[in-house]
Design a protein around this motif. Structure first.
Motif, PDB file in Angstrom:
ATOM      1  N   ILE A  95      -1.014   5.992  -2.882  1.00 26.87           N
ATOM      2  CA  ILE A  95      -0.335   6.714  -3.954  1.00 26.87           C
ATOM      3  C   ILE A  95       0.647   5.738  -4.587  1.00 26.87           C
ATOM      4  O   ILE A  95       1.674   5.393  -3.984  1.00 26.87           O
ATOM      5  CB  ILE A  95       0.455   7.945  -3.438  1.00 26.87           C
ATOM      6  CG1 ILE A  95      -0.424   8.869  -2.616  1.00 26.87           C
ATOM      7  CG2 ILE A  95       1.122   8.673  -4.609  1.00 26.87           C
ATOM      8  CD1 ILE A  95      -1.573   9.483  -3.352  1.00 26.87           C
ATOM      9  N   LYS A 141      -3.226  12.909 -11.872  1.00 26.29           N
ATOM     10  CA  LYS A 141      -3.011  14.360 -11.842  1.00 26.29           C
ATOM     11  C   LYS A 141      -4.084  15.050 -12.674  1.00 26.29           C
ATOM     12  O   LYS A 141      -4.506  16.150 -12.370  1.00 26.29           O
ATOM     13  CB  LYS A 141      -1.616  14.710 -12.368  1.00 26.29           C
ATOM     14  CG  LYS A 141      -0.549  14.560 -11.329  1.00 26.29           C
ATOM     15  CD  LYS A 141       0.806  14.957 -11.842  1.00 26.29           C
ATOM     16  CE  LYS A 141       1.826  14.698 -10.747  1.00 26.29           C
ATOM     17  NZ  LYS A 141       3.168  14.541 -11.223  1.00 26.29           N
ATOM     18  N   THR A 198      -0.031   0.077 -12.338  1.00 29.84           N
ATOM     19  CA  THR A 198       0.479   0.726 -11.130  1.00 29.84           C
ATOM     20  C   THR A 198       1.843   0.108 -10.828  1.00 29.84           C
ATOM     21  O   THR A 198       2.356  -0.686 -11.609  1.00 29.84           O
ATOM     22  CB  THR A 198      -0.467   0.537  -9.921  1.00 29.84           C
ATOM     23  OG1 THR A 198      -0.353  -0.799  -9.433  1.00 29.84           O
ATOM     24  CG2 THR A 198      -1.922   0.859 -10.272  1.00 29.84           C
ATOM     25  N   GLN A 216       0.261   7.999 -11.770  1.00 33.45           N
ATOM     26  CA  GLN A 216       0.298   9.358 -11.236  1.00 33.45           C
ATOM     27  C   GLN A 216      -0.082  10.393 -12.285  1.00 33.45           C
ATOM     28  O   GLN A 216      -0.828  11.330 -12.000  1.00 33.45           O
ATOM     29  CB  GLN A 216       1.676   9.668 -10.662  1.00 33.45           C
ATOM     30  CG  GLN A 216       1.939   8.974  -9.352  1.00 33.45           C
ATOM     31  CD  GLN A 216       3.310   9.314  -8.784  1.00 33.45           C
ATOM     32  OE1 GLN A 216       3.957  10.257  -9.213  1.00 33.45           O
ATOM     33  NE2 GLN A 216       3.747   8.541  -7.814  1.00 33.45           N
ATOM     34  N   SER A 257      -2.530  10.967  -6.997  1.00 33.28           N
ATOM     35  CA  SER A 257      -1.208  11.212  -7.570  1.00 33.28           C
ATOM     36  C   SER A 257      -0.198  11.698  -6.531  1.00 33.28           C
ATOM     37  O   SER A 257       1.000  11.583  -6.720  1.00 33.28           O
ATOM     38  CB  SER A 257      -1.296  12.228  -8.711  1.00 33.28           C
ATOM     39  OG  SER A 257      -1.748  13.477  -8.227  1.00 33.28           O
ATOM     40  N   GLU A 258      -0.693  12.265  -5.419  1.00 37.66           N
ATOM     41  CA  GLU A 258       0.164  12.719  -4.320  1.00 37.66           C
ATOM     42  C   GLU A 258      -0.667  12.755  -3.044  1.00 37.66           C
ATOM     43  O   GLU A 258      -1.894  12.853  -3.105  1.00 37.66           O
ATOM     44  CB  GLU A 258       0.771  14.087  -4.608  1.00 37.66           C
ATOM     45  CG  GLU A 258      -0.260  15.170  -4.830  1.00 37.66           C
ATOM     46  CD  GLU A 258       0.349  16.519  -5.178  1.00 37.66           C
ATOM     47  OE1 GLU A 258       1.571  16.613  -5.319  1.00 37.66           O
ATOM     48  OE2 GLU A 258      -0.421  17.471  -5.271  1.00 37.66           O
ATOM     49  N   PRO A 295       5.379   7.899  -2.608  1.00 37.35           N
ATOM     50  CA  PRO A 295       4.596   6.899  -3.322  1.00 37.35           C
ATOM     51  C   PRO A 295       5.169   5.509  -3.097  1.00 37.35           C
ATOM     52  O   PRO A 295       6.364   5.349  -2.901  1.00 37.35           O
ATOM     53  CB  PRO A 295       4.721   7.319  -4.784  1.00 37.35           C
ATOM     54  CG  PRO A 295       5.993   8.092  -4.864  1.00 37.35           C
ATOM     55  CD  PRO A 295       6.176   8.725  -3.514  1.00 37.35           C
TER      56      PRO A 295
END
Length: 193
Positions: free
Chosen positions: A110, A121, A23, A117, A56-57, A82
């Motif tokens: 996020i 997704k 991350t 991400q 992811s969002e 993010p």
């Protein structure tokens, strides 16, 4: 070290196994929400310590937020995601079966990481924790983490994009536009009272 690609990670996660991935802060171990017990087993983590739901969002996480906190969630998410910020917020009753906390709150984040991400997704949100054995500092490299978790697959390619090596800032929603600092990380939040 068993490096896997995103397609293989999807198969592992669907079968109930965790995957380790980079991350923007620290490497994470994650699983699909319905398999949360596996994280506690692999990390030797106290079951009273909740996990963080990463997405992811922010729209991917909105259904987990209780109606009373949605406006504040949207405002903070738009400004700081993010990024290295975790929001602890009341959980929607419709999503409460994934809770790992005892107070009906959920930590949401996020990460500002293309790798993380891209994975989420495809998978949807993942319950996560830092990729270390509970109580130990752990490594921030895939090679070091593989020594602690030899049976957990690691999302490649390696070397990973560089993370900060610092934990995220954690804030908790108290009530309308009122947030409390739980842990200071690299993100400074102006909205704290």
């Amino acid at each position: 070290m068993n490096l896997i690609d995103c397609k293989s990670a999807l198969k592992r996660l669907d079968s109930g196994l965790p995957v380790i991935f980079q991350t923007d802060t620290l490497p994470a171990i994650g699983c699909l929400p319905r398999f949360s017990k596996i994280i506690y087993e692999f990390k030797n983590r106290d079951r009273n310590k909740p996990l963080i739901l990463m997405g992811s969002e922010h729209k991917q996480l909105i259904d987990y937020v209780h109606e009373s906190a949605k406006e504040d969630y949207e405002n903070i998410a738009a400004k700081y995601w993010p990024g290295a910020l975790t929001m602890v917020i009341p959980c929607s009753k419709r999503q409460s079966e994934i809770l790992t906390s005892s107070d009906f709150t959920i930590g949401l984040r996020i990460p500002n990481s293309c790798t993380a991400q891209s994975l989420m997704k495809e998978t949807g949100p993942l319950l996560t924790s830092s990729a270390n054995i509970s109580g130990s500092t752990g490594s921030i490299t895939a090679e070091g983490i593989a020594l602690d978790f030899p049976s957990v697959d690691i999302l490649g390619p390696v070397p990973w994009e560089k993370g900060s090596g610092k934990a995220s800032t954690i804030i908790s929603w108290e009530n309308n536009r009122n947030w409390r600092l739980i842990r200071q990380g690299e993100v400074l939040i102006k909205e704290l009272n």
